[in-house]
Design a protein around this motif. Structure first.
Motif, PDB file in Angstrom:
ATOM      1  N   VAL A   4       0.857  -1.187   0.000  1.00  0.00           N
ATOM      2  CA  VAL A   4       0.000   0.000   0.000  1.00  0.00           C
ATOM      3  C   VAL A   4       0.892   1.235   0.000  1.00  0.00           C
ATOM      4  N   ASN A   5       0.820   2.002  -1.094  1.00  0.00           N
ATOM      5  CA  ASN A   5       1.557   3.277  -1.173  1.00  0.00           C
ATOM      6  C   ASN A   5       3.040   3.128  -0.843  1.00  0.00           C
ATOM      7  N   GLY A   6       3.668   2.100  -1.369  1.00  0.00           N
ATOM      8  CA  GLY A   6       5.109   1.929  -1.193  1.00  0.00           C
ATOM      9  C   GLY A   6       5.524   1.236   0.082  1.00  0.00           C
ATOM     10  N   THR A   7       4.564   0.902   0.942  1.00  0.00           N
ATOM     11  CA  THR A   7       4.853   0.173   2.174  1.00  0.00           C
ATOM     12  C   THR A   7       4.297  -1.242   2.056  1.00  0.00           C
ATOM     13  N   VAL A   8       5.081  -2.210   2.514  1.00  0.00           N
ATOM     14  CA  VAL A   8       4.668  -3.615   2.452  1.00  0.00           C
ATOM     15  C   VAL A   8       4.282  -4.069   3.861  1.00  0.00           C
ATOM     16  N   TYR A   9       3.074  -4.633   3.997  1.00  0.00           N
ATOM     17  CA  TYR A   9       2.584  -5.115   5.285  1.00  0.00           C
ATOM     18  C   TYR A   9       2.422  -6.625   5.276  1.00  0.00           C
ATOM     19  N   PHE A  10       2.730  -7.235   6.409  1.00  0.00           N
ATOM     20  CA  PHE A  10       2.494  -8.670   6.591  1.00  0.00           C
ATOM     21  C   PHE A  10       1.043  -8.857   7.000  1.00  0.00           C
ATOM     22  N   ASP A  11       0.353  -9.785   6.340  1.00  0.00           N
ATOM     23  CA  ASP A  11      -1.066 -10.034   6.586  1.00  0.00           C
ATOM     24  C   ASP A  11      -1.215 -11.091   7.679  1.00  0.00           C
TER      25      ASP A  11
END
Length: 486
Positions: free
Chosen positions: A150-157
């Motif tokens: 999201v918007n250049g940031t990667v999040y762990f689900d």
């Protein structure tokens, strides 16, 4: 090779027989310091504990690759992947480049551990030196469906991961309770779930430490570095992962999730955690005003300390508590440890002055076996210290002429003390290592001996009492005169 070693596994919450994945080779990863400030005592206790474990594994015949990382990027102030990077903030405060901050506090960390006489790890990788490995791991996690951008940031689900894996396997916490105790997402929050955490963070225009990635210019999250570096140097599966107990709930929990999401494997077979520090029964923390740095403990320059204590006294104090037990600092406890440490070192110094007899009043083998048994029981250093004090009693008894020891038993006694006091515990005699002090005292003792031979007892007593007033105790025996700190 020692095949009777049992250690407590945080993952299973019980003691287990240590069975390396590829004996005699052992891989051990310990989360190292975040080098934006001076190392604190909690860090020191963790690294002293794992130094003991490292030393004993090597003593037991294992070939150990000990990896301890340096966190020098990606550690934010906030607990929701927000706030300033700690290194950049410290750099602004001290008007230095971020990597100057890293260098300054890394050197300080190494200096403190040298004072505690810990062995360096086999490999000490840095987060900034492994950006490529972290990016590749994140790419694999995204490809496996457990992360989103999201918007250049990667999040762990976390929610998706939890549907197929036990996210709280390390702590056994209830996932519903964790969600209930986590703040609701704000309207501007890009995360899909409240427990999701950042693997890669988009850099703000003012961000100093930044790197290019497939998702834009940014920097890694805190947790991904350990997963990437442990896999690089120890493989997707290795033997021991360690750190302070404060890391278990979030950092180590997220490490396990990242590694399984990437490699489809639980990264470490055994998870080990050191317990917290307290001061006079209250948890040590900066906010409580009862936290002190190693340097303050050595000099005594702190309102809670009556005086300073030497590094070996502090290390001996830490070893007198099991690594999984709470360790409470107080002036009284440190004073007692100082006396115990001097007693042990004084006994060791007498070993070379003992004269063996043809027969022996003592058997050393049971003592040695008891020490090994204690270390095999999850590295139970307090029990070993009790056995070493029994060995000290034997040394003093023989030195005072109240007991006999044969040459074979004396050799066993020397080996026992050398193995456990120096090789395994990593202690050193701070007094005998002072060459100048030893030389002066040897000369003074020789002058006193000459005075006694000339029946000049006034001078002899003056020397003895003078040294005593300075904290030096002389002890006369048929073997000669020895000295120790009073």
């Amino acid at each position: 090779m020692n095949t009777g070693l049992h250690l407590y596994n945080t993952l299973s919450r019980k003691k287990e027989l240590f069975e390396p994945l590829n004996a005699p080779n052992v891989g051990m990863y310990v989360c190292g310091p975040t080098v934006y400030s001076d190392v604190h005592l909690g860090n020191c206790r963790t690294f002293i504990s794992f130094d003991l474990i490292f030393r004993y594994l090597k003593y037991s015949g294992y070939k150990v690759r000990y990896v301890r990382n340096i966190t020098d990027a990606g550690h934010l102030e906030g607990d929701r992947d927000e706030g300033d990077d700690k290194f950049a903030k410290r750099a602004k405060l001290e008007q230095l480049e971020p990597m100057e901050i890293v260098q300054k506090y890394t050197l300080g960390f190494h200096d403190v551990l040298r004072m505690f006489n810990t062995l360096p790890p086999s490999i000490e990788p840095t987060a900034t030196g492994h950006i490529t490995e972290q990016i590749e791991m994140i790419k694999e996690i995204i490809a496996n469906g457990y992360a989103y951008v999201v918007n250049g940031t990667v999040y762990f689900d976390v929610e998706k991961y939890s549907a197929a894996h036990n996210y709280t396997i390390l702590t056994n916490r209830n996932l519903e309770d964790m969600l209930a105790n986590t703040r609701e997402l704000g309207g501007q929050d890009d995360k899909h779930g409240r427990l999701d955490f950042a693997l890669w963070i988009e850099a703000k225009p003012e961000t100093i430490m930044r790197w290019p990635s497939p998702w834009g210019v940014g920097f890694p999250g805190w947790h991904i570095e350990c997963s990437a570096m442990s896999a690089k140097y120890l493989g997707d599966e290795f033997d021991i992962h360690g750190g302070g107990m404060d890391l278990a709930a979030t950092h180590h929990t997220n490490e396990i999730a990242q590694s399984e999401a990437c490699n489809h494997k639980q990264p470490a077979k055994y998870w080990m955690h050191t317990n917290m520090l307290t001061v006079n029964g209250t948890r040590m923390s900066k906010s409580a005003g009862n936290g002190f740095l190693p340097g303050e403990l050595f000099t005594g320059d702190h309102p809670l300390l009556d005086r300073g204590y030497s590094p070996m006294t502090v290390k001996f104090f830490m070893l007198q508590a099991h690594y999984r037990s709470t360790l409470d600092f107080s002036n009284e406890a440190l004073d007692a440890s100082e006396k115990g440490f001097r007693r042990l070192m004084n006994a060791v110094s007498l070993l070379e002055k003992l004269t063996p007899s043809t027969d022996s009043d003592f058997e050393i083998e049971p003592l040695a076996l008891a020490c090994v048994k204690a270390m095999n029981d999850d590295f139970n250093s307090p029990v070993v210290i009790a056995e070493l004090f029994e060995a000290s009693r034997i040394i003093n008894t023989v030195f005072d002429g109240k007991g006999k020891i044969s040459a074979p038993e004396l050799d066993k006694l020397k080996k026992l003390m050398n193995n456990f006091v120096f090789d395994i515990f990593g202690l050193k005699d701070e007094e005998t290592s002072n060459v100048e002090l030893n030389a002066v005292l040897d000369m003074v003792i020789d002058l006193r001996k000459t005075a006694k031979e000339n029946k000049d007892y006034a001078t002899s007593d003056k020397i003895r009492l003078g040294l005593q007033s300075m904290g030096i105790q002389l002890k006369d025996s048929k073997e000669g005169t020895t000295w120790s700190k009073a």
